[in-house]
Scaffold this motif. Structure first.
Motif, mmCIF file in Angstrom:
data_model
loop_
_atom_site.group_PDB
_atom_site.id
_atom_site.type_symbol
_atom_site.label_atom_id
_atom_site.label_comp_id
_atom_site.label_asym_id
_atom_site.label_seq_id
_atom_site.Cartn_x
_atom_site.Cartn_y
_atom_site.Cartn_z
ATOM 1 N N ASP A 1 -5.457 0.834 -2.182
ATOM 2 C CA ASP A 1 -6.707 0.231 -1.750
ATOM 3 C C ASP A 1 -6.758 -1.277 -1.977
ATOM 4 N N VAL A 2 -5.632 -1.889 -2.275
ATOM 5 C CA VAL A 2 -5.607 -3.323 -2.532
ATOM 6 C C VAL A 2 -5.704 -4.090 -1.213
ATOM 7 N N THR A 3 -6.643 -5.011 -1.142
ATOM 8 C CA THR A 3 -6.888 -5.761 0.092
ATOM 9 C C THR A 3 -5.941 -6.957 0.207
ATOM 10 N N ASP A 4 -5.897 -7.533 1.404
ATOM 11 C CA ASP A 4 -5.105 -8.748 1.605
ATOM 12 C C ASP A 4 -5.601 -9.867 0.703
ATOM 13 N N GLN B 1 -7.102 -9.648 -2.216
ATOM 14 C CA GLN B 1 -6.669 -9.400 -3.589
ATOM 15 C C GLN B 1 -5.202 -9.757 -3.761
ATOM 16 N N TRP B 2 -4.388 -9.371 -2.795
ATOM 17 C CA TRP B 2 -2.957 -9.628 -2.903
ATOM 18 C C TRP B 2 -2.656 -11.126 -2.973
ATOM 19 N N TRP C 1 -1.612 1.021 -5.484
ATOM 20 C CA TRP C 1 -2.108 -0.150 -4.739
ATOM 21 C C TRP C 1 -2.612 0.227 -3.350
ATOM 22 N N ARG D 1 0.814 -1.217 0.000
ATOM 23 C CA ARG D 1 0.000 0.000 0.000
ATOM 24 C C ARG D 1 0.846 1.264 0.000
#
Length: 462
Positions: free
Chosen positions: A39-42, A44-45, A37, A32
């Motif tokens: 707003d990329v969630t766990d 999604q990662w 990135w 983040r």
């Protein structure tokens, strides 16, 4: 009689050793920190499809990801390299990008400096200023430096060693490394390199490979590679592996995948884990050694997700997960860098340090390559720290010879940087060559590592 002097033990004092081991807990850098990135969630990662969909493939995508973190001096350097020097197109998964400059301050000038200096960036996203300005390529460099395609017995199947073959199932990877030894075939064309192409349909190529192995019982060891096996659709890869396991004379199967480090999410997908377990159980029942060979070059790449992927493979029955790194200046060519990486691999991720290859003699790679004598010094420097079984061998992959430990050379002209090597077997293209086992095969140090007389000699060659 002389009285015994009182001796104070000092061997345990870390400050007296050339290298000090300090155990480091693995961490996943915070993705983040990159504006693109935020707003990329766990979830999604951890998703393999999200990772593939968000690979950085060009300058525009890199700018969108980085926002204002990188200044124009980086992008100008990158464009110059892509237009004039790059042998590989850009393809960098989020997982791999996230390990670059993981602790750098986020003001643009400082971050740009750290990003330019980062060891993983150096080989994944090369820039023009990285390259050797005087000798970007060695005069004896070549696109297929190991002559693998010359030794194809069918398309994609290299039979170089008497008992081993290399099966290239695909010509793509989830990520493209700048130093790729198969830069002649793998990836998209660049302004400098028009890539060769595999002509057969995958099913036809695999049929021909299986047929050759059935007809050639002297082959017992198959390295399944590419490209990267992570880019083979799992049902297709599983089918090919099961067909290999049906061949009684095949006793070792190795899956070559840098994606274990660059895209560990792929190897954590339930369908892949379940399929790998089916293959591993079948291999175990038939007494075949199944291993994964990955490619990690720096300790920053060893994260909890990489460790999880490796341990998952072991838990479902893969016999070994081993690392084959590439020795590169600016990346890992110091004793501390190699030892830090090996301790993280072996101690924290259950990945066995196996080989470090000297970077092959492909075009525009001189800034990465080390001289044979430098590799010999590094092998000496890392001995005695790691367990013996986890101490990697540094090897030189000599054209027309194969892998040789760096101390196995026959002669060495240090002034001109030419080492000479011999071998004890014939490749498939030398079966009728009566001199193959007596010939001395040359290998060349980077000219920048030579003294003045050596550099002048090379400059005077036509």
């Amino acid at each position: 009689m002389t009285a015994l002097q009182e001796v104070t033990p000092t061997s345990h004092r870390a400050d007296l050793q050339p290298y000090t081991y300090v155990r480091q807990e693995l961490t996943e850098p915070d993705w983040r920190r990159f504006p693109g990135w935020r707003d990329v969630t766990d979830a999604q990662w951890r998703d393999a499809q999200w990772q593939r969909a968000h690979c950085v493939k060009n300058l525009k995508q890199l700018r969108t990801l980085m926002g204002d973190l990188l200044t124009d001096r980086f992008y100008e350097d990158l464009v110059a390299d892509q237009e004039h020097a790059a042998t590989m197109s850009m393809l960098t998964p989020p997982q791999m990008l996230n390990t670059m400059a993981p602790h750098a301050p986020l003001d643009p000038e400082t971050f740009t400096t750290a990003f330019l200096a980062d060891p993983i960036r150096r080989y994944m996203i090369p820039v023009r200023s990285d390259r050797d300005p005087d000798w970007p390529s060695h005069p004896h460099s070549s696109r297929d430096s190991l002559h693998e395609a010359e030794m194809w017995v069918v398309e994609g199947l290299t039979h170089r060693y008497p008992t081993k073959v290399l099966a290239e199932l695909v010509s793509t990877c989830p990520q493209y490394c700048g130093h790729c030894t198969r830069m002649d075939l793998v990836g998209n064309s660049t302004p400098q390199i028009q890539k060769q192409k595999l002509a057969l349909k995958p099913v036809d190529r695999q049929d021909q490979m299986i047929d050759y192995l059935k007809r050639t019982p002297g082959v017992r060891d198959v390295v399944v590679s590419g490209g990267d096996v992570a880019n083979v659709p799992w049902p297709q890869l599983e089918s090919f592996l099961m067909r290999l396991l049906d061949i009684e004379t095949v006793r070792d199967i190795r899956l070559a995948t840098k994606a274990l480090a660059g895209l560990p999410q792929h190897w954590l997908q339930p369908k892949v884990v379940e399929g790998l377990e089916r293959v591993a159980r079948t291999a175990s029942r038939r007494g075949v050694n199944l291993a994964i060979h990955t490619h990690v070059n720096h300790v920053q790449s060893v994260t909890p997700l990489v460790a999880e992927a490796a341990r998952t493979a072991l838990e479902v029955g893969v016999r070994d997960v081993r690392n084959q790194g590439v020795l590169m200046k600016g990346v890992n060519a110091t004793p501390d860098d190699l030892l830090d990486l090996c301790f993280a691999l072996q101690g924290e991720a259950s990945i066995l340090p196996y080989y470090f290859y000297m970077c092959d003699m492909i075009p525009n790679a001189e800034h990465w390559r080390v001289a044979v004598w430098e590799a010999q010094e590094l092998q000496h420097a890392i001995m005695g720290y790691l367990p013996g079984y986890a101490t990697p061998r540094i090897v030189c992959d000599v054209p027309y010879v194969g892998k040789r430990w760096v101390h196995q050379l026959h002669e060495y002209d240090r002034e001109l940087g030419i080492s000479y090597w011999t071998k004890n077997y014939r490749t498939g293209i030398e079966l009728d060559d009566p001199d193959a086992l007596d010939r001395r095969y040359p290998y060349y140090d980077p000219i920048s590592t030579l003294g003045e007389s050596g550099r002048q000699w090379w400059a005077s060659q036509p």
